[in-house]
Each structure stands twice: as C-alpha cells, then as structure tokens.
Scaffold this active site. Structure first.
Site, short mmCIF file in Angstrom:
data_model
loop_
_atom_site.label_atom_id
_atom_site.label_comp_id
_atom_site.label_asym_id
_atom_site.label_seq_id
_atom_site.Cartn_x
_atom_site.Cartn_y
_atom_site.Cartn_z
N ASP A 220 0.80 -1.23 0.00
CA ASP A 220 0.00 0.00 0.00
C ASP A 220 0.83 1.28 0.00
O ASP A 220 0.42 2.30 0.55
CB ASP A 220 -0.98 0.01 1.20
N LYS B 27 1.85 2.07 -5.17
CA LYS B 27 2.44 1.52 -6.41
C LYS B 27 1.54 1.80 -7.62
O LYS B 27 2.01 2.11 -8.70
CB LYS B 27 2.64 0.00 -6.27
N GLY C 249 -4.57 -4.27 -3.70
CA GLY C 249 -5.57 -3.24 -3.98
C GLY C 249 -4.81 -1.98 -4.34
O GLY C 249 -4.16 -1.39 -3.51
N HIS C 250 -4.83 -1.63 -5.61
CA HIS C 250 -4.07 -0.48 -6.09
C HIS C 250 -5.04 0.63 -6.47
O HIS C 250 -5.87 0.45 -7.37
CB HIS C 250 -3.18 -0.88 -7.27
N GLN D 231 1.90 -6.32 -3.45
CA GLN D 231 2.44 -6.56 -2.11
C GLN D 231 3.77 -5.81 -1.97
O GLN D 231 3.92 -4.78 -2.60
CB GLN D 231 2.61 -8.06 -1.83
P1 GDP Z 1 -0.75 0.33 -3.57
O1 GDP Z 1 -1.38 -0.94 -3.10
O2 GDP Z 1 0.73 0.34 -3.32
O3 GDP Z 1 -1.07 0.68 -4.99
O4 GDP Z 1 -1.36 1.49 -2.64
P2 GDP Z 1 -2.90 1.63 -2.18
O5 GDP Z 1 -3.68 2.14 -3.33
O6 GDP Z 1 -3.39 0.44 -1.48
O7 GDP Z 1 -2.76 2.74 -1.04
C1 GDP Z 1 -2.22 3.98 -1.30
C2 GDP Z 1 -3.24 5.04 -0.89
O8 GDP Z 1 -2.61 6.31 -0.85
C3 GDP Z 1 -4.38 5.21 -1.88
O9 GDP Z 1 -5.53 5.57 -1.16
C4 GDP Z 1 -3.92 6.35 -2.77
O10 GDP Z 1 -4.98 7.04 -3.37
C5 GDP Z 1 -3.20 7.21 -1.77
N1 GDP Z 1 -2.08 8.00 -2.29
C6 GDP Z 1 -1.06 7.60 -3.09
N2 GDP Z 1 -0.15 8.58 -3.21
C7 GDP Z 1 -0.59 9.61 -2.45
C8 GDP Z 1 -0.05 10.90 -2.12
O11 GDP Z 1 1.03 11.29 -2.56
N3 GDP Z 1 -0.78 11.68 -1.27
C9 GDP Z 1 -1.99 11.27 -0.76
N4 GDP Z 1 -2.63 12.08 0.07
N5 GDP Z 1 -2.52 10.06 -1.05
C10 GDP Z 1 -1.82 9.25 -1.87
P1 IMO Z 2 -0.85 -4.22 -2.26
O1 IMO Z 2 -0.44 -4.74 -3.62
C1 IMO Z 2 -0.96 -4.68 2.05
C2 IMO Z 2 -0.87 -8.74 3.66
C3 IMO Z 2 -2.10 -9.13 4.42
C4 IMO Z 2 -1.50 -10.08 5.44
C5 IMO Z 2 -0.42 -10.80 4.64
C6 IMO Z 2 -0.84 -12.16 4.10
O2 IMO Z 2 -2.15 -3.49 -2.28
O3 IMO Z 2 0.26 -3.47 -1.64
P2 IMO Z 2 -2.45 -12.85 2.09
O4 IMO Z 2 -3.91 -12.63 1.89
O5 IMO Z 2 -1.59 -12.29 0.99
O6 IMO Z 2 -2.10 -14.29 2.38
O7 IMO Z 2 -2.10 -12.05 3.45
O8 IMO Z 2 -0.10 -9.93 3.56
N1 IMO Z 2 -1.09 -8.24 2.28
C7 IMO Z 2 -1.08 -6.95 1.94
N2 IMO Z 2 -0.95 -5.84 2.71
N3 IMO Z 2 -1.06 -4.55 0.72
C8 IMO Z 2 -1.16 -5.64 -0.07
O9 IMO Z 2 -1.15 -5.57 -1.42
C9 IMO Z 2 -1.20 -6.91 0.55
N4 IMO Z 2 -1.32 -8.17 0.09
C10 IMO Z 2 -1.24 -8.97 1.16
O10 IMO Z 2 -2.72 -8.03 5.03
O11 IMO Z 2 -0.86 -9.35 6.45
MG MG Z 3 -2.84 -1.62 -1.77
#
Ligand code: GDP
Ligand code: IMO
Ligand code: MG
Length: 430
Positions: free
Chosen positions: A14, A17, A41-42, A230
């Site tokens: 998270d 990416k 979840g991106h 991840q």
């Molecule tokens: P990922 O799994 O690595 O793609 O990241 P996620 O989407 O799960 O979580 C990143 C969160 O941060 C999302 O809600 C994005 O919309 C938010 N986000 C990403 N970059 C920024 C930033 O520079 N500033 C703010 N405020 N939010 C951001």
């Molecule tokens: P993105 O791509 C954050 C974590 C779960 C748990 C562990 C194992 O959005 O960054 P699993 O269901 O994979 O067997 O769970 O890994 N986990 C993540 N945490 N972002 C993710 O993906 C994750 N994918 C798995 O919360 O701790």
């Molecule tokens: Mg994510």
C-alpha cells in the site's frame, strides 16, 4: 531493445504503487503483474473516479496500455469479471487490452474457505491474511495440484475439478469440523464445474502465451512496465515470515512471474510513503499505537483497499528501506504522501535499530530480534503547508526538500517521484 521498468513496494504494501504505475503507463505499451492475486488493492484516482484495481494491472487505465496478468499470479475469475465489467462500464476497451497467462493459477472457492479456516485454526498466531485464498492457491501450485488457466480447456477438466473439490471439502471438514454441513452445501462439484466452465468460456479470448508476447514486445522495442504487488517485507523468503504473503514480490519474483530475464530489467523503482503502514499481523518497528499513529491514519485515509481494515501506522523506517534497496537493486525511489506527513509539526525518521544495546542500520528478519528492536529517530521540521499544487521539487518548501534530500542521502538512491496528493496529477517527477 527497450528495457523494462519495475515498480516494487518497499515496506508492507500500500505504498502507492498503483499511482506510480499509472504515471509510467502513460508512456508504456505493456503493463504486467507478476505475483499475488486479489489480495492487492491499487488505488488510482482519475478525476472524480476512484479505481481500486485488485487483479488487472493498473496500467490499463491509460487507455492504450496492454495489461498482462502474468504466469506468477493467482487469479480469482469472479473478481476478474467484476473488474472487467467495471472497466467496461467506464468505457475501457478491455477486450483489446487484456491478456492472461495460460499458466496463471486459478483460485477456486475452496481456496478462500481454506484460507479462512486455517486462520481460525491458528487462534493466537493469526497472520491476518486477506482471506482471498492466496496462500492455499500457492500451496496447490507447489503441491502441483493447482489448475492453470490452460487446464480449464482440457478434456479432463470436469473430472479433475470434481476430484479436487471432493478432496478439499474433506480437508476443510478436518480443519473446521463445526462447519462440515456448510462445506458440503457450498462445495458442490457439479455447481462449481458449471460456474468455472462459464468463466472459462468468458476468459478464453484473453488467455495466451504471455511469455512469448512479452519478449516479442521487447524485441519490437515496446515499453514494458512490471507492476509490483504486495511488497518487500511481505516476501515469503525475505519478509517477516510467517507474517508474509505466499509469493515473492521482490525483484526475483518479477522475473519468475513474467518469464522476463534479469538483463531485461532497466529501472527498478522502489515505492514508499513518507511514513509507514501495515495491515495484518507481524512486527512493525516504527509503529505508533498512540494518537500520533491515529492521526497519520486519519490524515492518510489509511484503510485497506481490499479488506477495509484500518492500517497500522508509524514513522518512516529507513533501515527497512535500505534492506529493500539491497534486495531489489533500486535505481530510483517514489515517495508518496509527502502532503500527509507535512501536516505534522515535527516528523521522526528511523535511521537505526537498537537491539539489546547494539545499534545497527541492518534490517533483520529474525522475529525475536525484530520484536525487541527500538527505533533510533532523527527529527525533522514539518509544517509543509499545502503542497498539493507543487509541480517541481524547487516549488516545495525548504523543510519538505530537506526531508526528501535526507532520504536520498541515507539510501544512496535518487527520489524520482514525489506524491503530493492522491490525484493522478499530484506527483512531482524529477
Ligand atoms: P498500492 O497498493 O501500493 O497501490 O497502494 P494503495 O492504493 O493500497 O494505497 C495507497 C493510498 O494512498 C491510496 O488511497 C492512494 O490514493 C493514496 N495516495 C497515493 N499517493 C498519495 C499521495 O502522494 N498523497 C496522498 N494524500 N494520497 C496518496
Ligand atoms: P498491495 O499490492 C498490504 C498482507 C495481508 C497479510 C499478509 C498475508 O495493495 O500493496 P495474504 O492474503 O496475501 O495471504 O495475506 O499480507 N497483504 C497486503 N498488505 N497490501 C497488499 O497488497 C497486501 N497483500 C497482502 O494483510 O498481512
Ligand atoms: Mg494496496
């Protein structure tokens, strides 16, 4: 031949990416995902629309980038078609731009049931998985009883699936006898065969030999990006085992999960937030369980994209980042949420761990040591003001520049991207 750019999460997932991939995809012909499944979840914000991509590479949102679901992934067809339908409803030409590896492992209903039952059986030592069946699906891959996409079209598909459903149903009853009747009811081989035959029919146009496709794209000098899912500390080998996912989200997994070779890789971008977060159980040295941690969560909207769980939050940990640099050979960094951290008056950054009186800058995956590690902090001035409109590094206030420069100097890797807001355009590119 064009080189491939890889985007890798450096902490516990998270890091943002999806947003970086979305930027790179503007100039990319192909975006491929190598590992994981819908545990990811991106989030990408395009105007007022927020897309949460779980399976299909976020690169598809450019409107002109081919999205490849690589051989190293585990694919839940139900989630796939939810995503396809959502993208189509927003006008995306998914039929033209989606490709699925014939070798991808298929998630079946018993995988998520096993995931949940195993977590329940772990009692006090839960991993905190997403419950999406990721671990059990990878177990089957390595046990060599998994179904690949290509198996959905084999003559013996129904026979194999029936055998699998029957044996997994018994396994589930063994793990979780209280719910035996429920497993009997929801794991009916005939119904599952019908459901998956229909998925197979709908999936067929997308399924192909993605390894050959990717190599031909490179030979034609097309631009390919790998979308990491991840993150480094969730890696099955290099993460905080057993509190990890069941794949290798580090750079090695990107090769085995796509069929690309080490010499195909050019830039490796490591993505971090200006603070740290984690969902699920496991060590987290800079975690703040006080009101500062709560404030980071509130300001950064730190709730899981996949499960909605509140994310654990803490200060930036450069010891971890140094580890991620070594493992992945990072050539550039992306620091997201600079806007969020800039709302604090004073910001702490972890520059070393103190473990039993010894100060070290080297990360360890030894859980006992990690659980005893105390962060050694260096303090920075915050109060960056509203930086969401800053389009260049020079426009950032001095305190924000100093924060970024310190990260670069400590890690020895340039910061190429700086997130100043969640929107697609709220990113400084250097
Ligand atoms: P990922 O799994 O690595 O793609 O990241 P996620 O989407 O799960 O979580 C990143 C969160 O941060 C999302 O809600 C994005 O919309 C938010 N986000 C990403 N970059 C920024 C930033 O520079 N500033 C703010 N405020 N939010 C951001
Ligand atoms: P993105 O791509 C954050 C974590 C779960 C748990 C562990 C194992 O959005 O960054 P699993 O269901 O994979 O067997 O769970 O890994 N986990 C993540 N945490 N972002 C993710 O993906 C994750 N994918 C798995 O919360 O701790
Ligand atoms: Mg994510």
């Amino acid at each position: 031949m064009s080189k491939v750019d890889a985007v890798i999460g450096c902490f516990y997932g998270d890091e943002g990416k999806g947003k970086v991939i979305d930027y790179l995809a503007a100039d990319a012909d192909v975006a491929v995902r190598a590992t994981g499944g819908d545990n990811a979840g991106h989030t990408i914000r395009v105007g007022d629309v927020k897309y949460a991509m779980h399976l299909i590479p976020s690169g598809i949102l450019s409107g002109h980038t081919v999205a490849v679901i690589g051989n190293g992934m585990v694919l839940n067809p139900k989630v796939l078609f939810q995503e396809i339908d959502n993208l189509k409803s927003h006008g995306y030409d998914v039929d033209r731009y989606l490709k699925i590896s014939e070798k991808v492992q298929i998630i079946l209903p018993y995988h998520s049931l096993l995931d949940l039952a195993l977590e329940k059986a772990r009692k006090s030592s839960k991993i905190g998985t997403t419950g999406k069946g990721i671990g059990p699906a990878y177990c089957d891959k390595y046990e060599r009883c998994g179904l690949r996409a290509e198996d959905l079209y084999g003559d013996s598909f129904e026979e194999r699936l029936t055998e699998l459903v029957e044996s997994k149903r018994e396994l589930l009853k063994y793990y979780d006898p209280e719910n035996a009747a429920e497993y009997d009811a929801c794991l009916d081989p005939k119904k599952i065969c019908e459901e998956y035959s229909e998925y197979a029919r709908r999936m067929e146009p997308y399924v192909c030999d993605t390894v050959t496709y990717l190599h031909k794209a490179l030979e034609e000098d097309q631009k390919v990006v790998i979308e990491g899912a991840q993150a480094t500390l969730l890696d099955i080998d290099f993460g905080s085992y057993p509190y990890v996912t069941s794949s290798n989200p580090t750079v090695g997994g990107m090769l085995t999960g796509t069929g690309l070779s080490a010499s195909d890789i050019g830039n490796v971008y490591g993505v971090i937030k200006a603070y740290s977060s984690r969902v699920g159980e496991g060590p987290f040295v800079t975690e703040l369980t006080d009101e500062t941690g709560d404030r980071i969560r509130d300001l950064g909207h730190e709730y899981g994209t996949t499960t909605g769980r509140p994310r654990r939050c803490g200060w930036l940990d450069l010891v971890t980042l140094k580890y991620a640099k070594r493992l992945n050979g990072l050539t550039g960094l992306s620091v997201n949420h600079l806007d969020t951290i800039g709302k604090f008056d004073r910001i702490q950054v972890c520059v070393a761990y103190e473990i039993d009186g010894t100060v070290t800058e080297d990360f360890t995956t030894n859980l006992k040591a990690l659980n005893r590690a105390k962060p050694v902090y260096r303090e920075f001035e915050g109060n960056f003001g509203d930086i969401s409109g800053c389009a260049s590094f020079e426009e950032l206030p001095e305190n924000a520049q100093a924060y970024i420069r310190f990260i670069e100097e400590y890690i020895g890797v340039p910061v190429k991207f700086i997130g100043v807001g969640a929107g697609r355009d709220e990113m400084i590119v250097r």
